[in-house]
Design a protein around this motif. Structure first.
Motif, PDB file in Angstrom:
ATOM      1  N   ILE A  23      21.531 -18.502  33.842  1.00  0.00           N
ATOM      2  CA  ILE A  23      20.964 -18.017  32.443  1.00  0.00           C
ATOM      3  C   ILE A  23      21.473 -17.062  31.810  1.00  0.00           C
ATOM      4  O   ILE A  23      22.019 -16.953  30.392  1.00  0.00           O
ATOM      5  N   ILE A  24      20.342 -16.241  31.895  1.00  0.00           N
ATOM      6  CA  ILE A  24      19.975 -15.045  30.965  1.00  0.00           C
ATOM      7  C   ILE A  24      20.426 -14.266  31.319  1.00  0.00           C
ATOM      8  O   ILE A  24      20.682 -13.593  30.181  1.00  0.00           O
ATOM      9  N   ASN A  25      20.964 -14.027  32.344  1.00  0.00           N
ATOM     10  CA  ASN A  25      21.567 -12.972  33.133  1.00  0.00           C
ATOM     11  C   ASN A  25      22.749 -12.986  32.656  1.00  0.00           C
ATOM     12  O   ASN A  25      24.451 -11.815  33.395  1.00  0.00           O
ATOM     13  N   GLY A  26      23.680 -14.153  32.769  1.00  0.00           N
ATOM     14  CA  GLY A  26      24.883 -14.187  31.592  1.00  0.00           C
ATOM     15  C   GLY A  26      25.635 -15.007  32.966  1.00  0.00           C
ATOM     16  O   GLY A  26      26.477 -15.076  33.061  1.00  0.00           O
ATOM     17  N   GLU A  27      25.483 -14.991  34.828  1.00  0.00           N
ATOM     18  CA  GLU A  27      25.246 -16.269  35.745  1.00  0.00           C
ATOM     19  C   GLU A  27      26.661 -17.173  35.274  1.00  0.00           C
ATOM     20  O   GLU A  27      27.342 -17.859  35.311  1.00  0.00           O
ATOM     21  N   LEU A  28      25.572 -17.834  34.571  1.00  0.00           N
ATOM     22  CA  LEU A  28      26.181 -19.023  33.783  1.00  0.00           C
ATOM     23  C   LEU A  28      26.604 -18.501  32.448  1.00  0.00           C
ATOM     24  O   LEU A  28      25.121 -18.285  31.719  1.00  0.00           O
ATOM     25  N   ASN A  30      28.214 -19.607  28.612  1.00  0.00           N
ATOM     26  CA  ASN A  30      27.365 -20.267  27.350  1.00  0.00           C
ATOM     27  C   ASN A  30      28.346 -21.199  27.077  1.00  0.00           C
ATOM     28  O   ASN A  30      29.847 -20.562  27.866  1.00  0.00           O
ATOM     29  N   GLY A  31      28.620 -22.641  27.200  1.00  0.00           N
ATOM     30  CA  GLY A  31      29.468 -23.645  27.732  1.00  0.00           C
ATOM     31  C   GLY A  31      30.287 -24.305  28.148  1.00  0.00           C
ATOM     32  O   GLY A  31      30.633 -25.241  28.745  1.00  0.00           O
ATOM     33  N   GLN A  32      29.123 -23.565  29.685  1.00  0.00           N
ATOM     34  CA  GLN A  32      29.630 -23.632  31.103  1.00  0.00           C
ATOM     35  C   GLN A  32      29.111 -25.493  31.080  1.00  0.00           C
ATOM     36  O   GLN A  32      27.955 -25.712  30.741  1.00  0.00           O
ATOM     37  N   ARG A  33      30.137 -26.049  31.654  1.00  0.00           N
ATOM     38  CA  ARG A  33      29.597 -27.867  31.988  1.00  0.00           C
ATOM     39  C   ARG A  33      28.047 -27.039  33.579  1.00  0.00           C
ATOM     40  O   ARG A  33      27.763 -26.598  34.402  1.00  0.00           O
ATOM     41  N   LEU A  34      27.030 -28.220  33.171  1.00  0.00           N
ATOM     42  CA  LEU A  34      25.781 -28.277  34.362  1.00  0.00           C
ATOM     43  C   LEU A  34      26.346 -29.262  35.330  1.00  0.00           C
ATOM     44  O   LEU A  34      25.434 -30.776  34.189  1.00  0.00           O
ATOM     45  N   VAL A  35      26.534 -30.117  35.906  1.00  0.00           N
ATOM     46  CA  VAL A  35      26.344 -31.619  36.283  1.00  0.00           C
ATOM     47  C   VAL A  35      25.031 -31.769  37.223  1.00  0.00           C
ATOM     48  O   VAL A  35      25.611 -30.804  38.825  1.00  0.00           O
ATOM     49  N   GLU A  36      24.699 -32.109  37.289  1.00  0.00           N
ATOM     50  CA  GLU A  36      23.483 -32.980  38.407  1.00  0.00           C
ATOM     51  C   GLU A  36      24.180 -32.954  39.684  1.00  0.00           C
ATOM     52  O   GLU A  36      23.030 -32.574  40.008  1.00  0.00           O
ATOM     53  N   MET A  37      24.592 -33.933  39.808  1.00  0.00           N
ATOM     54  CA  MET A  37      25.354 -34.436  41.099  1.00  0.00           C
ATOM     55  C   MET A  37      25.635 -32.749  42.284  1.00  0.00           C
ATOM     56  O   MET A  37      25.078 -32.906  43.508  1.00  0.00           O
ATOM     57  N   ASP A  38      26.373 -32.153  41.132  1.00  0.00           N
ATOM     58  CA  ASP A  38      26.879 -30.868  42.012  1.00  0.00           C
ATOM     59  C   ASP A  38      25.722 -29.765  41.691  1.00  0.00           C
ATOM     60  O   ASP A  38      25.785 -29.085  43.066  1.00  0.00           O
ATOM     61  N   LEU A  39      25.485 -29.277  41.400  1.00  0.00           N
ATOM     62  CA  LEU A  39      23.923 -28.616  41.326  1.00  0.00           C
ATOM     63  C   LEU A  39      22.895 -29.133  42.418  1.00  0.00           C
ATOM     64  O   LEU A  39      22.752 -27.835  43.180  1.00  0.00           O
ATOM     65  N   ALA A  40      22.786 -30.235  42.753  1.00  0.00           N
ATOM     66  CA  ALA A  40      21.403 -30.027  43.328  1.00  0.00           C
ATOM     67  C   ALA A  40      22.180 -30.444  44.775  1.00  0.00           C
ATOM     68  O   ALA A  40      21.783 -29.919  45.725  1.00  0.00           O
ATOM     69  N   GLY A  61      15.727 -24.046  24.818  1.00  0.00           N
ATOM     70  CA  GLY A  61      17.122 -23.988  24.443  1.00  0.00           C
ATOM     71  C   GLY A  61      18.190 -23.417  25.214  1.00  0.00           C
ATOM     72  O   GLY A  61      19.463 -22.422  24.527  1.00  0.00           O
ATOM     73  N   LEU A  62      18.243 -23.256  26.262  1.00  0.00           N
ATOM     74  CA  LEU A  62      19.315 -22.539  27.150  1.00  0.00           C
ATOM     75  C   LEU A  62      20.035 -23.354  27.795  1.00  0.00           C
ATOM     76  O   LEU A  62      20.827 -23.199  27.724  1.00  0.00           O
ATOM     77  N   VAL A  63      19.856 -24.441  27.351  1.00  0.00           N
ATOM     78  CA  VAL A  63      21.039 -25.845  27.520  1.00  0.00           C
ATOM     79  C   VAL A  63      21.159 -26.769  26.407  1.00  0.00           C
ATOM     80  O   VAL A  63      20.139 -27.632  25.703  1.00  0.00           O
ATOM     81  N   GLY A  75      22.494 -20.414  26.764  1.00  0.00           N
ATOM     82  CA  GLY A  75      22.853 -18.811  26.516  1.00  0.00           C
ATOM     83  C   GLY A  75      22.088 -18.717  26.125  1.00  0.00           C
ATOM     84  O   GLY A  75      21.296 -19.032  25.168  1.00  0.00           O
ATOM     85  N   ILE A  76      22.404 -17.458  26.069  1.00  0.00           N
ATOM     86  CA  ILE A  76      21.434 -16.273  25.343  1.00  0.00           C
ATOM     87  C   ILE A  76      22.216 -16.580  23.568  1.00  0.00           C
ATOM     88  O   ILE A  76      23.595 -15.841  23.202  1.00  0.00           O
TER      89      ILE A  76
END
Length: 229
Positions: A23-28, A30-40, A61-63, A75-76
């Protein structure tokens, strides 16, 4: 004396550290969805450590967690950039002023080598290497102060600061200004004049207000998928 046994870093902490850095380096973005199942699934872990990691990211404060659906990357933010700029502007000139009374000839030679490398990397357009020596230049001065608690505060912000620097140093006109100001800091340190060092350091850090603009430009929302984790 009774001590607790050392435990290995938890899976949740590893998930947190990886997501936080992305998140900090911008790979993820601002506004991108994070879904627990997909991340897991992508991380090869259960949903529980992912949920714990996301909760910690929310505290930083990042999500933003949307109950029973998904989370959004904050994000930032402009507020976080300005807060970090304020902390640096207050602490780093103090560290530099103290460093001026302690710095050795060998440390000055090290700073000069970083300056020389900065010029080389700038001419070659090697932003990653430029960012590293720029980081080393600041770190050497802060470390030289010997102000342990101040150093620890700035180290806790290091991931943010490095990302800000990368955005900043991707702009050639800002690089030229930064290298010139680093030379002024070096020359003041060579004179071992604490007040002068503090003055030029404050002047240098006054320019980091430009961070807000370039970092926000580099963290604009875009469509990405979590499979790139």
């Amino acid at each position: 004396m009774k001590l607790d046994k050392i435990k290995s870093v938890s899976i949740a902490s590893e998930v947190f550290n990886q997501l936080r850095l992305k998140i900090i380096n911008g790979e993820l973005k601002n506004g991108q969805r994070l879904v627990e199942m997909d991340l897991a699934k992508n991380l090869g872990v259960s949903r529980t450590p992912v949920r714990e990691a996301i909760q910690r990211l929310e505290q930083e404060g990042l999500v933003e967690i949307l109950p029973r659906t998904h989370s959004l990357v904050n994000g930032i933010s402009l507020e976080s950039i300005n807060e970090i700029i304020l902390i640096r502007s207050l602490l780093e000139p103090t560290a530099a002023k103290v460093a001026a009374t302690k710095i050795t000839d060998d440390q000055l030679l090290k700073l000069k080598s970083y300056l020389d490398l900065s010029e080389v990397y700038f001419q070659q357009g090697r932003v990653d290497e430029l960012m590293k020596v720029h980081d080393l230049f600041h770190a050497e001065i802060i470390k030289t102060s010997g102000l342990i608690r101040l150093v620890n505060i700035l180290e806790n912000l290091h991931d943010y600061i490095v990302h800000f620097r990368h955005s900043f140093l991707s702009r050639p006109h800002l690089v030229e200004r930064s290298i010139k100001e680093h030379l002024e800091i070096y020359e003041a340190l060579c004179r071992r004049d604490p007040d002068l060092v503090e003055e030029v350091f404050i002047k240098h850090l006054s320019g980091i207000t430009d961070y807000a603009k370039v970092v926000m430009e580099d963290n604009t929302p875009s469509e990405q998928i979590t499979s790139n984790l």
